[in-house]
Structure formats: structure tokens, C-alpha cells
Enzyme design. Structure first.
Site, short mmCIF file in Angstrom:
data_model
loop_
_atom_site.label_atom_id
_atom_site.label_comp_id
_atom_site.label_asym_id
_atom_site.label_seq_id
_atom_site.Cartn_x
_atom_site.Cartn_y
_atom_site.Cartn_z
N ARG A 325 118.94 121.37 5.57
CA ARG A 325 119.30 120.08 5.98
C ARG A 325 119.04 119.60 7.43
O ARG A 325 118.47 118.56 7.66
CB ARG A 325 120.91 119.70 5.44
CG ARG A 325 121.04 119.87 4.08
CD ARG A 325 120.47 118.75 3.11
NE ARG A 325 120.90 117.36 3.30
CZ ARG A 325 120.66 116.40 2.64
NH1 ARG A 325 119.56 116.46 1.85
NH2 ARG A 325 121.13 115.19 2.97
N THR A 331 117.39 111.04 6.26
CA THR A 331 116.55 110.56 5.37
C THR A 331 115.48 109.57 6.14
O THR A 331 114.26 109.60 5.61
CB THR A 331 117.59 109.70 4.35
OG1 THR A 331 118.06 110.70 3.80
CG2 THR A 331 116.44 109.11 3.29
N ARG A 342 111.07 115.71 8.87
CA ARG A 342 111.04 114.41 8.58
C ARG A 342 110.22 113.53 9.84
O ARG A 342 109.77 112.48 9.52
CB ARG A 342 112.06 113.74 8.02
CG ARG A 342 112.51 113.89 6.62
CD ARG A 342 113.93 113.69 5.91
NE ARG A 342 113.79 113.85 4.54
CZ ARG A 342 114.89 113.75 3.97
NH1 ARG A 342 116.12 113.69 4.55
NH2 ARG A 342 114.78 114.01 2.44
N ASN A 352 109.41 110.83 2.67
CA ASN A 352 109.75 111.39 4.06
C ASN A 352 109.75 112.78 3.85
O ASN A 352 110.61 113.60 4.23
CB ASN A 352 111.32 111.02 3.92
CG ASN A 352 112.14 111.37 2.75
OD1 ASN A 352 111.69 112.10 1.89
ND2 ASN A 352 113.44 110.82 3.01
N HIS A 355 112.47 117.04 -0.17
CA HIS A 355 113.91 116.82 -0.44
C HIS A 355 114.61 118.23 -0.31
O HIS A 355 113.92 119.10 -0.51
CB HIS A 355 113.72 116.54 -2.00
CG HIS A 355 115.30 116.63 -2.62
ND1 HIS A 355 116.30 115.67 -2.62
CD2 HIS A 355 115.79 117.61 -3.12
CE1 HIS A 355 117.02 116.14 -3.13
NE2 HIS A 355 116.97 117.50 -3.55
#
Length: 393
Positions: A325, A331, A342, A352, A355
Site C-alpha cells: 500500500r 487513491t 500511482r 490509478n 489495486h
């Protein structure tokens, strides 16, 4: 000319050295072939023996044949002499003349290195002055001709379930450490053209030091995508309400001459938030599947494979979820930290780049939905190979 199905196996050493992303990027950007499947394998000794037999049967220079069989025996066995994880990644490609294009234009030769091929960049074939082979690393394995390709594909299909799939136990960790497995999906915008984008994204994820233990090419159906993103729907209802109120303010101020206060706009937005959330939710599902869910009523039709492609990967290691992450970024790509996936490859909130699961619980839920939960998950790659060999493709 009819399409051929051809394959590449990324070697365990390439995976260990985190060359996976670079190799995938080179494969996807070099040729005119379509990526149609991906799966992880940890080959058994029986598979290695039978694969080496197909190499021995090839019409190939004796010295090269010996180099390949020695290499496969050294690196691909579960109990290999280097003590390495024997994880290897299968990638399936389809297209006219696929075997020749893959071997000559994309993978390249091992003993005549060209910098524009996979082996030219990631492989080595070093001889001493006496002509003796000193070091050999082919980077990937692939078939050298059509007949060998069929034999080796048949082996890959035969051992797809016993030797392949989710390889959580193929990487060892200290007993006092508790590794996690998390899901990453490289999103459809990265596969719209032949480019190195998917590989480049994988290369960034490699900076986490985590291990790839699962891989699958996804053409997600609408039914599965709706279930996968259902938790997002409630978030959309409330998160987008303020933006909806602002849109109403701008739109209605041009229609009515009297002012609209925040209380009125809030009531209007509250009445429309469900419709707005459904619209945005449908956009996400359509983006991930290539099919508009609002135009599909029949359940069976919703379960048909979508037209959009994604690549699902499982990463395993200590604190895997947080590490992925962090390197993925927030996001909104415009707010993502520098050097994150991203910030470099994201376009907007929906497109983006990738996931990633945000918790152990969600990783379990999402893995089950995409078919990367355990060894018993359906093997589409086996079905694909068997259909091709049977002449049904």
C-alpha cells in the site's frame, strides 16, 4: 494464419533477483502477441525430468542442450543445490506465428546476445578463452520450435494443478515471523496497448522485497466485479455527497433566479446520492470488465468473461499489506507521494494503475473472488492449453 499458443517460463533466479517486472515489460512491449494467461509453478522433480527430456529431444547444438539441461536441473528442482525457492512464472502468449516471434524477436538467443531482447538484457552466456562455458543464465525458458512447444505445453497443462497455483509455502520465513499474502491487480488501462507499463509497475513493487507467489490474467465478469467492489458502493454514497451538492449548486444556479442555501442543496443531494453512487459504481464495474452492467439484466450474461484485461498477483512477506500500500500510493494519483506507482502511472481516481488489498480480511475476500485463494482454484491456463492442443482455439 491461425493463432499459435506459445509460452515463457521466467526462471527462479530471475524471480529471486526481482527481474520479473523488467522481463514482463520487455515481453509485452516487444512483440505483436497477446498475453492470454499467467500462472506460478514450483516444479516437481517429475516435471523437471520430463521437461529435460523434451529439451534433449530438440534439434539444438549439443553444447547448448547440455547447458540448458544442467541449468534446469540446478535451479528448477524443489531441493536444488543452491537452496533457492524454485518459483517460476508461466506466461502464455497468442498470435500468428507466436512460437517463432516469441523465440526470435522477444526472448532472443542465449549465445548471440542482442540488447533488444529479454536474454540480451537479462540473460548471460559467458565462455572462457578455451571455449568452456563459465556462466549461463537464460532469464526465461521457451520452446525453440512448434513441435517442442506442443510437448512442453502439454507438460505444463498436465502439472498445472499439482505443481502450480498459489505458492505460499514455496518461500520460507523465520519461525518467529508471520508473513502476509496480499493481492495486487494491475488495472486495464495498462493493457490497452503493447507497452512495458505492467512490467514497470511490477518493477516498482519489487522494491518492497516481497515475493510473488501467485499470478493470474483476469478478464473479470460483471457479476464478480459487482461483488468485488460492493464495499465501495457504500463509501461512494457518502463520500460523493458533498461533490454532488456542489454540482447541484452550479447547475441549479443557472436555472433558478433565487439563491439555494446549503440546507436545500444538502436535502437534494441526500435524495440523489443513491442514484449517483449507483452510476459511479457502474462506471467502475464497466472499467474493470469492459461491459456496462446497467445494460445487462440476465445473471448468466453477467457471468460471461469481460473484455478488459487485468493481471492479478499475490505478494507474500512480512508486513506485505502495508509495504504494498505504501509503494502503491494513495487513491488519487495527484496526491500520491513521489516515486509511488500511482504518482507515476495513475491518471485519475479510477484509472490509478493498480489495486491492492487494504487488510488481511479483505485480501482473503478478494483472493477468493479472483480465484487466487488456494491450490484448488480453477486453472484457466490448463483449460486454455488443452483447448489449443485439441484444436479448439
Amino acid at each position: 494464419m491461425a493463432n499459435e499458443l506459445a509460452y515463457v517460463l521466467i526462471t527462479p533466479y530471475s524471480l529471486m533477483k526481482s527481474r520479473t517486472g523488467g522481463i514482463i515489460g520487455r515481453l509485452l512491449s516487444l512483440g505483436r502477441l497477446e498475453l492470454v494467461g499467467a500462472r506460478m509453478y514450483a516444479p516437481s522433480d517429475e516435471f523437471v525430468d520430463r521437461y529435460c527430456a523434451t529439451v534433449e529431444a530438440q534439434d539444438m547444438d549439443t553444447h547448448l542442450k547440455r547447458a540448458f539441461t544442467h541449468y534446469i536441473n540446478d535451479y528448477f528442482r524443489r531441493d536444488n543445490r543452491f537452496g533457492l525457492s524454485n518459483r517460476t512464472m508461466l506466461m502464455l502468449f497468442s498470435g500468428p506465428n507466436a512460437v517463432k516471434i516469441l523465440k526470435e524477436d522477444m526472448v532472443g538467443s542465449v549465445d548471440h546476445i542482442r540488447g533488444d531482447t529479454v536474454r540480451g538484457t537479462y540473460g548471460d552466456y559467458l565462455e572462457g578463452k578455451d571455449g568452456k562455458l563459465e556462466y549461463f543464465e537464460p532469464a526465461v525458458l521457451t520452446a525453440i520450435d512448434g513441435e517442442t512447444n506442443k510437448k512442453q505445453l502439454a507438460l505444463l497443462a498436465e502439472y498445472a494443478e499439482s505443481d502450480g497455483g498459489v505458492l505460499e509455502h514455496a518461500v520460507k520465513f523465520p519461525k518467529d515471523k508471520k508473513p502476509e499474502t496480499t493481492l495486487v491487480i494491475i488495472k486495464p488501462e495498462n493493457f490497452l496497448r503493447h507497452s512495458s507499463r505492467p512490467g514497470n509497475i511490477i518493477d516498482i513493487f519489487s522494491r518492497t522485497g516481497l515475493f510473488i507467489v501467485g499470478a493470474k490474467l483476469l478478464c473479470m465478469d460483471v457479476a464478480r466485479a459487482e461483488t468485488f467492489y460492493m464495499p465501495v458502493k457504500e463509501v461512494l454514497r457518502n463520500k460523493l455527497k458533498s461533490k454532488l451538492a456542489e454540482k447541484l449548486r452550479l447547475s441549479l444556479s443557472r436555472t433558478f433566479e433565487f439563491p439555494l442555501d446549503d440546507t436545500v442543496l444538502d436535502r437534494l443531494a441526500d435524495g440523489l446520492k443513491d442514484l449517483n453512487a449507483q452510476y459511479e459504481f457502474n462506471r467502475i464495474v464497466e472499467y474493470m470488465t469492459g461491459r456496462n452492467p446497467s445494460s445487462i439484466a440476465d445473471r448468466k450474461d453477467k457471468e460471461k468473461p469481460g473484455t478488459a484485461r487485468c493481471l492479478a498477483l499475490l505478494y507474500r512477506g512480512i508486513n506485505a499489506i502495508d509495504k504494498i500500500r505504501t509503494i502503491l500510493g494513495v487513491t488519487d494519483p495527484s496526491k500520491a507521494a513521489d516515486a509511488t506507482v500511482r504518482s507515476i502511472y495513475g491518471y485519475d481516481l479510477m484509472r490509478n494503475a493498480a489495486h491492492a488489498s487494504d487488510s488481511v480480511e479483505n485480501a482473503e475476500r478478494e483472493r477468493k473472488l479472483v480465484g487466487l485463494w488456494d491450490e484448488n482454484s480453477r486453472c484457466e491456463e490448463k483449460d486454455l492449453i488443452k483447448s489449443y492442443l485439441a484444436g479448439r482455439l
